[in-house]
Write an enzyme that holds these catalytic residues in place. Structure first.
Site, PDB file in Angstrom:
ATOM      1  N   ASP A  91     -35.053  17.171  44.073  1.00  0.00           N
ATOM      2  CA  ASP A  91     -36.014  18.004  44.830  1.00  0.00           C
ATOM      3  C   ASP A  91     -35.470  19.031  45.547  1.00  0.00           C
ATOM      4  O   ASP A  91     -35.880  20.050  45.931  1.00  0.00           O
ATOM      5  CB  ASP A  91     -36.691  16.710  45.801  1.00  0.00           C
ATOM      6  CG  ASP A  91     -37.391  15.894  45.145  1.00  0.00           C
ATOM      7  OD1 ASP A  91     -38.510  15.721  44.181  1.00  0.00           O
ATOM      8  OD2 ASP A  91     -36.754  14.579  44.893  1.00  0.00           O
ATOM      9  N   ASN A 149     -29.577  16.098  40.042  1.00  0.00           N
ATOM     10  CA  ASN A 149     -29.751  15.403  41.612  1.00  0.00           C
ATOM     11  C   ASN A 149     -28.980  15.838  42.790  1.00  0.00           C
ATOM     12  O   ASN A 149     -27.967  16.512  42.527  1.00  0.00           O
ATOM     13  CB  ASN A 149     -29.507  13.823  41.315  1.00  0.00           C
ATOM     14  CG  ASN A 149     -30.760  13.223  40.720  1.00  0.00           C
ATOM     15  OD1 ASN A 149     -31.913  13.768  41.100  1.00  0.00           O
ATOM     16  ND2 ASN A 149     -30.300  12.350  40.036  1.00  0.00           N
ATOM     17  N   ASP A 180     -22.112  25.083  29.142  1.00  0.00           N
ATOM     18  CA  ASP A 180     -21.111  24.189  29.978  1.00  0.00           C
ATOM     19  C   ASP A 180     -20.174  25.014  30.313  1.00  0.00           C
ATOM     20  O   ASP A 180     -19.486  25.752  29.450  1.00  0.00           O
ATOM     21  CB  ASP A 180     -20.817  22.661  29.217  1.00  0.00           C
ATOM     22  CG  ASP A 180     -20.409  21.679  30.204  1.00  0.00           C
ATOM     23  OD1 ASP A 180     -21.359  21.110  30.504  1.00  0.00           O
ATOM     24  OD2 ASP A 180     -19.376  22.011  30.747  1.00  0.00           O
ATOM     25  N   THR A 222     -27.208   6.694  34.288  1.00  0.00           N
ATOM     26  CA  THR A 222     -28.536   6.614  33.544  1.00  0.00           C
ATOM     27  C   THR A 222     -28.654   8.010  32.621  1.00  0.00           C
ATOM     28  O   THR A 222     -28.605   9.197  33.382  1.00  0.00           O
ATOM     29  CB  THR A 222     -29.698   6.423  34.428  1.00  0.00           C
ATOM     30  OG1 THR A 222     -29.786   7.788  35.520  1.00  0.00           O
ATOM     31  CG2 THR A 222     -29.439   4.962  35.303  1.00  0.00           C
ATOM     32  N   ASP A 240     -39.742   7.799  37.169  1.00  0.00           N
ATOM     33  CA  ASP A 240     -40.073   6.806  38.163  1.00  0.00           C
ATOM     34  C   ASP A 240     -41.504   6.114  37.789  1.00  0.00           C
ATOM     35  O   ASP A 240     -41.763   5.034  37.872  1.00  0.00           O
ATOM     36  CB  ASP A 240     -40.050   7.197  39.601  1.00  0.00           C
ATOM     37  CG  ASP A 240     -38.661   7.995  39.890  1.00  0.00           C
ATOM     38  OD1 ASP A 240     -37.756   7.272  40.561  1.00  0.00           O
ATOM     39  OD2 ASP A 240     -38.656   9.172  39.565  1.00  0.00           O
ATOM     40  N   HIS A 245     -37.371  12.033  44.343  1.00  0.00           N
ATOM     41  CA  HIS A 245     -37.150  11.091  43.554  1.00  0.00           C
ATOM     42  C   HIS A 245     -35.686  10.432  43.930  1.00  0.00           C
ATOM     43  O   HIS A 245     -34.478  10.945  44.045  1.00  0.00           O
ATOM     44  CB  HIS A 245     -36.748  11.913  42.408  1.00  0.00           C
ATOM     45  CG  HIS A 245     -35.805  11.327  41.219  1.00  0.00           C
ATOM     46  ND1 HIS A 245     -35.955  10.092  40.626  1.00  0.00           N
ATOM     47  CD2 HIS A 245     -34.791  11.638  40.444  1.00  0.00           C
ATOM     48  CE1 HIS A 245     -35.344   9.927  39.823  1.00  0.00           C
ATOM     49  NE2 HIS A 245     -34.061  10.627  39.796  1.00  0.00           N
ATOM     50  N   GLN A 263     -24.369  10.621  39.834  1.00  0.00           N
ATOM     51  CA  GLN A 263     -24.432   9.588  40.769  1.00  0.00           C
ATOM     52  C   GLN A 263     -23.317   8.705  40.170  1.00  0.00           C
ATOM     53  O   GLN A 263     -23.332   7.801  39.197  1.00  0.00           O
ATOM     54  CB  GLN A 263     -25.690   9.143  40.872  1.00  0.00           C
ATOM     55  CG  GLN A 263     -26.088   8.323  42.020  1.00  0.00           C
ATOM     56  CD  GLN A 263     -27.497   7.863  42.183  1.00  0.00           C
ATOM     57  OE1 GLN A 263     -28.354   8.475  41.514  1.00  0.00           O
ATOM     58  NE2 GLN A 263     -27.838   7.031  42.880  1.00  0.00           N
ATOM     59  N   ARG A 309     -28.858   9.581  45.791  1.00  0.00           N
ATOM     60  CA  ARG A 309     -28.997  10.917  45.105  1.00  0.00           C
ATOM     61  C   ARG A 309     -28.711  12.125  46.071  1.00  0.00           C
ATOM     62  O   ARG A 309     -28.026  13.262  45.689  1.00  0.00           O
ATOM     63  CB  ARG A 309     -30.366  11.162  44.544  1.00  0.00           C
ATOM     64  CG  ARG A 309     -30.674  10.010  43.272  1.00  0.00           C
ATOM     65  CD  ARG A 309     -31.922  10.313  42.806  1.00  0.00           C
ATOM     66  NE  ARG A 309     -32.292   9.142  41.837  1.00  0.00           N
ATOM     67  CZ  ARG A 309     -32.479   7.955  41.797  1.00  0.00           C
ATOM     68  NH1 ARG A 309     -32.746   7.496  43.167  1.00  0.00           N
ATOM     69  NH2 ARG A 309     -32.669   7.170  40.806  1.00  0.00           N
ATOM     70  N   SER A 342     -42.827   6.265  35.026  1.00  0.00           N
ATOM     71  CA  SER A 342     -42.545   5.501  33.639  1.00  0.00           C
ATOM     72  C   SER A 342     -42.020   3.945  33.866  1.00  0.00           C
ATOM     73  O   SER A 342     -42.559   3.115  33.495  1.00  0.00           O
ATOM     74  CB  SER A 342     -41.848   6.264  32.753  1.00  0.00           C
ATOM     75  OG  SER A 342     -41.599   5.484  31.701  1.00  0.00           O
ATOM     76  N   ARG A 343     -41.210   4.196  35.089  1.00  0.00           N
ATOM     77  CA  ARG A 343     -40.573   2.695  35.614  1.00  0.00           C
ATOM     78  C   ARG A 343     -41.765   1.965  35.978  1.00  0.00           C
ATOM     79  O   ARG A 343     -41.660   0.561  36.000  1.00  0.00           O
ATOM     80  CB  ARG A 343     -39.507   2.896  36.429  1.00  0.00           C
ATOM     81  CG  ARG A 343     -38.027   3.310  35.641  1.00  0.00           C
ATOM     82  CD  ARG A 343     -37.023   3.934  36.753  1.00  0.00           C
ATOM     83  NE  ARG A 343     -35.785   4.042  36.123  1.00  0.00           N
ATOM     84  CZ  ARG A 343     -34.985   4.892  36.714  1.00  0.00           C
ATOM     85  NH1 ARG A 343     -35.104   5.250  37.789  1.00  0.00           N
ATOM     86  NH2 ARG A 343     -33.613   5.132  36.123  1.00  0.00           N
ATOM     87  N   VAL A 356     -33.121  19.317  36.683  1.00  0.00           N
ATOM     88  CA  VAL A 356     -32.747  17.784  36.490  1.00  0.00           C
ATOM     89  C   VAL A 356     -31.814  17.264  37.077  1.00  0.00           C
ATOM     90  O   VAL A 356     -31.867  15.939  37.467  1.00  0.00           O
ATOM     91  CB  VAL A 356     -32.683  17.558  34.883  1.00  0.00           C
ATOM     92  CG1 VAL A 356     -32.418  16.294  34.612  1.00  0.00           C
ATOM     93  CG2 VAL A 356     -33.682  18.082  33.989  1.00  0.00           C
TER      94      VAL A 356
END
Length: 314
Positions: free
Chosen positions: A126, A123, A38, A231, A151, A178, A85, A91, A153-154, A121
């Site tokens: 894509d 945002n 980081d 999230t 998404d 996404h 976000q 996003r 999984s949701r 990962v």
């Protein structure tokens, strides 16, 4: 083909998402070495110390804070750096600032001559995945994003609650961006080899309210952010699932985001479609028989992503 013995994973960016990804991987038993990187080195050191102190409760794994140089021999580099976000933001609103961070970070990683995989990962995932492909020049099978694995999984979670069936026994996918233009594939949603409406009839339950489920899946991120600010738990487990398929050479079908070149008349962008994931990385996306309106919605989603790509100087 990636060596199955290379179980070293690097997490770049250890904010809420990156730290949760590191935690999910630390307790998974999949990883032999976990390096956290980081721009705030003290934050990376603190997270590494906190995780390393769980040594008596988890499978053996070496966890430490490192630098970009420590990423060179990693089997998987998970890129989580960037702004998160905020309430009211989409996003795609994150594009300019997170692209600037990506553009500055990736050259520093100096990918080794091996066959490591870069998993995006951050945002908008894509657009950043497409940018990462262009910046690194790596083969498309080695650069992909977490996409709509979460998404999907949701989607399955919502169907599970209605149908009374475990989510892992439901086949249902979300494709495209996404984000706001994602597409729920109702025509290909099955339980025990049976379409949803027929299953509900056989089970004696009402049909699924598709508009309600669509809104729940599409707006889930906004709903969570409005309540807790971010999230990170579910997406970290989605990332762990992707890494598991790579490390164990599982040939799992996952809706990760990757380069699209001609399928469904779409090209020149990255978006999510079901693809086989294994130690090679991402296989060619599967061209499934979509309903006409689903294919049209997918092309609209691709158009939105290509417009976003045109906003950055690649």
């Amino acid at each position: 083909m990636q060596s199955k013995s290379n179980r070293k994973i690097a997490v770049v960016g250890v904010g809420s998402v990156g730290a949760s990804v590191a935690y999910a991987l630390a307790i998974s038993g999949l990883v032999s070495e976990l390096v956290l990187v980081d721009v705030n080195s003290a934050k990376a050191e603190g997270e590494a110390m906190d995780l390393a102190h769980a040594a008596a409760f988890i499978k053996p794994v070496t966890i430490y804070a490192g630098t970009f140089e420590d990423c060179r021999d990693a089997g998987i580099i998970i890129y989580c750096a960037g702004a998160s976000q905020k309430p009211g933001e989409t996003r795609l609103d994150l594009l300019q600032k997170n692209y600037a961070i990506l553009r500055g970070s990736l050259p520093e990683l100096r990918f080794g001559s091996g066959d490591g995989i870069l998993l995006i990962v951050s945002n908008p995932v894509d657009v950043l995945t497409y940018a990462a492909l262009k910046i690194t020049g790596l083969p498309p099978e080695r650069v992909f994003g977490s996409g709509t694995v979460l998404d999907s999984s949701r989607f399955r979670h919502n169907l599970s609650r209605h149908c009374g069936v475990a989510p892992r026994n439901i086949h249902a996918y979300v494709v495209g961006e996404h984000g706001d233009s994602e597409v729920l594939l109702w025509s290909l949603a099955y339980i025990a080899g049976t379409g949803l409406d027929r299953f509900c009839g056989l089970a004696g339950i009402p049909p699924v309210n598709r508009q309600e489920v669509d809104a729940s899946v599409r707006n889930a991120g906004y709903e969570i952010i409005s309540r807790k600010g971010a999230t990170y738990y579910a997406v970290s487990l989605a990332v762990r699932r992707i890494c598991e398929s790579i490390i164990r050479d599982e040939n799992t079908i996952l809706t990760i985001s990757g380069l699209i070149d001609g399928i469904y008349g779409v090209s020149g962008c990255c978006l999510s479609l079901p693809a086989v994931v294994n130690s090679h990385g991402r296989g060619s996306p599967l061209k499934l028989p979509l309903a006409g309106e689903e294919e049209e919605a997918l092309r609209r989603s691709a158009g939105i992503l290509k417009a976003a790509i045109n906003q950055i100087n690649l």
